[in-house]
Design an enzyme around this catalytic site. Structure first.
Site, PDB file in Angstrom:
ATOM      1  N   ASN A  80     -24.666  58.627  29.686  1.00  0.00           N
ATOM      2  CA  ASN A  80     -24.706  58.951  31.107  1.00  0.00           C
ATOM      3  C   ASN A  80     -23.273  58.981  31.610  1.00  0.00           C
ATOM      4  O   ASN A  80     -22.566  57.978  31.540  1.00  0.00           O
ATOM      5  CB  ASN A  80     -25.477  57.880  31.893  1.00  0.00           C
ATOM      6  N   TYR A 137     -20.740  59.981  34.840  1.00  0.00           N
ATOM      7  CA  TYR A 137     -20.590  60.357  36.249  1.00  0.00           C
ATOM      8  C   TYR A 137     -19.128  60.490  36.651  1.00  0.00           C
ATOM      9  O   TYR A 137     -18.750  61.403  37.368  1.00  0.00           O
ATOM     10  CB  TYR A 137     -21.272  59.328  37.163  1.00  0.00           C
ATOM     11  N   GLU A 171     -29.010  52.218  30.272  1.00  0.00           N
ATOM     12  CA  GLU A 171     -27.860  51.520  30.838  1.00  0.00           C
ATOM     13  C   GLU A 171     -28.014  49.997  30.802  1.00  0.00           C
ATOM     14  O   GLU A 171     -28.051  49.339  31.859  1.00  0.00           O
ATOM     15  CB  GLU A 171     -27.606  51.997  32.276  1.00  0.00           C
ATOM     16  N   ARG A 208     -36.849  63.902  31.026  1.00  0.00           N
ATOM     17  CA  ARG A 208     -36.611  62.495  30.698  1.00  0.00           C
ATOM     18  C   ARG A 208     -37.169  61.638  31.836  1.00  0.00           C
ATOM     19  O   ARG A 208     -36.755  61.790  32.987  1.00  0.00           O
ATOM     20  CB  ARG A 208     -35.102  62.275  30.516  1.00  0.00           C
ATOM     21  N   GLU A 234     -27.695  61.697  31.452  1.00  0.00           N
ATOM     22  CA  GLU A 234     -27.570  61.786  32.916  1.00  0.00           C
ATOM     23  C   GLU A 234     -26.197  62.331  33.254  1.00  0.00           C
ATOM     24  O   GLU A 234     -25.197  61.914  32.661  1.00  0.00           O
ATOM     25  CB  GLU A 234     -27.686  60.409  33.604  1.00  0.00           C
ATOM     26  N   HIS A 253     -36.263  51.368  32.387  1.00  0.00           N
ATOM     27  CA  HIS A 253     -35.262  51.804  33.356  1.00  0.00           C
ATOM     28  C   HIS A 253     -35.344  50.814  34.530  1.00  0.00           C
ATOM     29  O   HIS A 253     -35.695  51.182  35.633  1.00  0.00           O
ATOM     30  CB  HIS A 253     -35.510  53.250  33.770  1.00  0.00           C
TER      31      HIS A 253
HETATM   32  O1  IFM Z   1     -29.819  56.622  39.879  1.00  0.00           O
HETATM   33  C1  IFM Z   1     -29.061  56.096  38.840  1.00  0.00           C
HETATM   34  C2  IFM Z   1     -29.898  55.985  37.581  1.00  0.00           C
HETATM   35  O2  IFM Z   1     -31.039  55.218  37.790  1.00  0.00           O
HETATM   36  C3  IFM Z   1     -29.095  55.351  36.480  1.00  0.00           C
HETATM   37  N1  IFM Z   1     -27.827  56.011  36.304  1.00  0.00           N
HETATM   38  C4  IFM Z   1     -27.038  56.288  37.464  1.00  0.00           C
HETATM   39  C5  IFM Z   1     -27.863  56.972  38.522  1.00  0.00           C
HETATM   40  C6  IFM Z   1     -26.996  57.257  39.766  1.00  0.00           C
HETATM   41  O3  IFM Z   1     -26.500  56.066  40.295  1.00  0.00           O
END
Ligand code: IFM
Length: 440
Positions: free
Chosen positions: A292, A294, A166, A77, A345, A121
C-alpha cells in the site's frame, strides 16, 4: 505524448474494507468489533461519526458490483468482518454472516471479477479484545481457526487470500498512538501485538495452504519510503536510520526471518516474547506481497520534515510524490527476496463535490492516479514484478478516526441518500482498464 502499455494479464482492481463500507453493524447476528466499540466512544471519531451504516454495502453489494462492472474491474479486494462470521471471535459460527460473504463472492464470480479476500482489516471481535486482544497468543490461534472456517466456506471460489492489512497500523496506531481501536497507548502492548499479528499470519498461512493447496497466500504492508531532504550526507544517513527504525519492522521478519536492529533500539525493554519456531513460521514462503503506497517521509538530521516547499498535499495532509513509489519498489525489490507484488492500495483523498452538471470533477485524483500508474510501470521496466493494482478505494467510505470526512473513492458517496456517483477519475480508470494503457 507517450503511451505506456501494461502486460496483457495485468490485474486492475479496486479495494475496500468491511468496517469502512458494510454498515449493518449489529444485524443478522453480527458480534461487536473493536471498531464498533471505539466509534461508539464519544470523542474518538471526527464529528462523532460511526461505521454503523457506512456505505450500507451489506445491503447494497449488488449495486456496488454493478458499478464495478461498469468500471470494468478485473479484481476486487475486500475484507471479511471477523465478528460477522464468528460473533465472539471463536466457537459459535454465525451462519447469516457466512451467507453474506457467500452471496458476495457468488455475485463477484458471476460478474467475472476475481475476489481478493483479506481476513483482517482491523475489526477484531471485541470479545477477543476483552481477553487481551493481540497481546494474547491465543488470539493468533483463534485467527488461524477463523481462516480455516473461511477457506472451508469460500475456498472453492476464492483463490487469493490476504492474512492482514497493514499490521503496523494495527499494532502501533491502535496500541501505541491510541488513535485507532482499541485506543491504547502502551509500548509493551504494541510490540507484543505486532509479534502476535505476525505469528497469526504464519499460522493462518499454513492453515490456508493445508486446506486449499492451490491458494495464493499473501500479506499487505503499508510502506512510506524515508527520503533525505537534501543531498547532504547527514540527511542521507538520517533517512536511512528513519527507514530502519520505522518501516521495516514487518518486512524483515517476513522476508529475512528476524527482527531488525532498529526494532530492538525502538522497543528496548518492550521487545516482545518470541517463542522458538515463531520466526520460521512467520518467514514462510508467500505467493504475493501487497504494497500500500500513499506518500513518503522526507527526513533531515532533525527528524521528519512537516512540509516540503512546492509539494502538493492531499486532504490527509500527505505529500503527493509519485516518483517515490518507483524508488520504493526498486529498493525493496533489491533488498528483499520478494514474491510477486500487487499494489493493494493507492489513492488520494480530495474534497469532491457534485457539480451543477451532476458530475464529480476530480482532476487532482485523476492526475494522482495517472502519475502513480506511470511510476509503477517504470518500476516494472526496472525489473520489479508487479502483477496488479488496486485503487483505494472503490467508493468514498468511513476513513477511521476521520469518519466520513475524507473521500478516497472512484465513486462518490452521498452519505444522506447513499447515492453513488462515478467520479471523473472513475470514468478515466475504466478507460485505462479497457485499453490497458496510460498516456502522459
Ligand atoms: O482507508 C485506509 C485503509 O483502510 C488502509 N490503508 C490506508 C487507507 C487510507 O488511509
Amino acid at each position: 505524448m507517450n503511451i505506456y502499455k501494461f502486460p496483457h494479464n495485468f490485474l486492475w482492481g479496486a479495494a475496500s474494507a468491511a468496517y469502512q463500507i458494510e454498515g449493518a453493524w449489529n444485524e443478522d447476528g453480527k458480534g461487536e468489533s473493536i471498531w464498533d466499540r471505539f466509534s461508539h466512544t464519544p470523542g474518538k471519531i471526527s464529528d462523532g461519526q460511526t461505521g454503523d451504516v457506512a456505505c450500507d454495502h451489506y445491503h447494497r453489494y449488488e449495486e456496488d458490483i454493478a458499478l464495478m462492472r461498469r468500471l470494468g474491474l478485473k479484481a476486487y479486494r475486500f475484507s471479511v468482518s471477523w465478528p460477522r462470521v464468528l460473533p465472539l471471535g471463536r466457537g459459535r459460527v454465525n451462519p447469516q454472516g457466512l451467507d453474506f460473504y457467500d452471496r458476495l463472492v457468488d455475485a463477484l464470480c458471476a460478474a467475472n471479477i476475481e475476489p481478493y479476500l483479506t481476513l483482517y482489516h482491523w475489526d477484531l471481535p471485541q470479545a477477543l479484545q476483552d481477553e487481551g486482544g493481540w497481546t494474547n497468543r491465543v488470539t493468533s490461534h483463534a485467527f488461524a481457526d477463523y481462516a480455516a472456517l473461511m477457506v472451508k466456506r469460500l475456498g472453492d471460489r476464492v483463490r487469493n487470500w490476504t492474512t492482514f492489512n497493514e499490521p503496523s497500523v494495527v499494532a502501533f496506531n491502535g496500541n501505541l498512538f491510541g488513535e485507532h481501536a482499541p485506543g491504547l497507548q502502551d509500548p509493551k502492548t504494541a510490540y507484543q501485538a505486532a509479534h502476535h499479528l505476525l505469528l497469526a499470519h504464519g499460522l493462518a498461512a499454513r492453515t490456508i495452504r493445508a486446506a486449499q493447496p492451490d491458494a495464493n497466500v499473501g500479506i499487505v504492508l503499508n510502506l512510506w519510503p524515508a527520503e533525505p531532504e537534501t543531498d547532504s550526507a547527514e540527511d542521507a544517513s538520517a533517512a536511512k536510520a528513519y527507514w530502519e527504525k520505522y518501516e521495516i519492522h514487518f518486512l524483515e521478519p517476513l522476508f529475512k526471518g528476524h527482527y531488525p536492529l532498529g526494532a530492538y533500539e525502538m522497543a528496548g525493554e518492550n521487545m516482545p516474547v518470541v517463542k522458538d519456531g515463531d520466526l520460521a513460521l512467520i518467514a514462510q514462503k508467500l505467493d504475493f506481497v501487497g504494497i500500500n503506497f500513499y506518500s513518503r517521509s522526507v527526513v533531515n538530521a532533525q527528524g521528519r520534515v512537516d512540509s516540503v516547499p512546492g509539494s502538493e498535499y492531499t486532504e490527509m495532509g500527505w505529500e503527493v510524490c509519485a516518483p517515490a513509489m518507483r524508488r520504493l519498489l526498486v529498493k525493496i525489490n533489491q533488498e528483499y527476496k520478494l514474491p510477486p507484488i500487487y499494489i493493494t492500495e493507492n489513492g488520494a483523498a480530495f474534497a469532491d463535490e457534485v457539480s451543477a452538471d451532476g458530475k464529480v470533477h476530480d482532476p487532482r485524483r485523476l492526475d494522482y492516479l495517472k502519475q502513480h500508474f506511470l511510476q509503477t510501470r517504470l518500476a516494472m521496466q526496472d525489473g520489479v514484478d508487479v502483477r496488479g493494482y488496486f485503487v483505494w478505494s472503490l467508493t468514498d467510505n468511513f476513513e477511521w478516526a476521520h469518519g466520513n470526512t475524507k473521500r478516497f473513492g472512484l465513486i462518490r458517496m452521498d452519505y444522506d441518500t447513499l447515492q453513488r456517483t462515478v467520479k471523473d477519475s472513475g470514468e478515466w480508470y475504466a478507460e485505462v482498464i479497457r485499453t490497458n494503457q496510460i498516456q502522459d
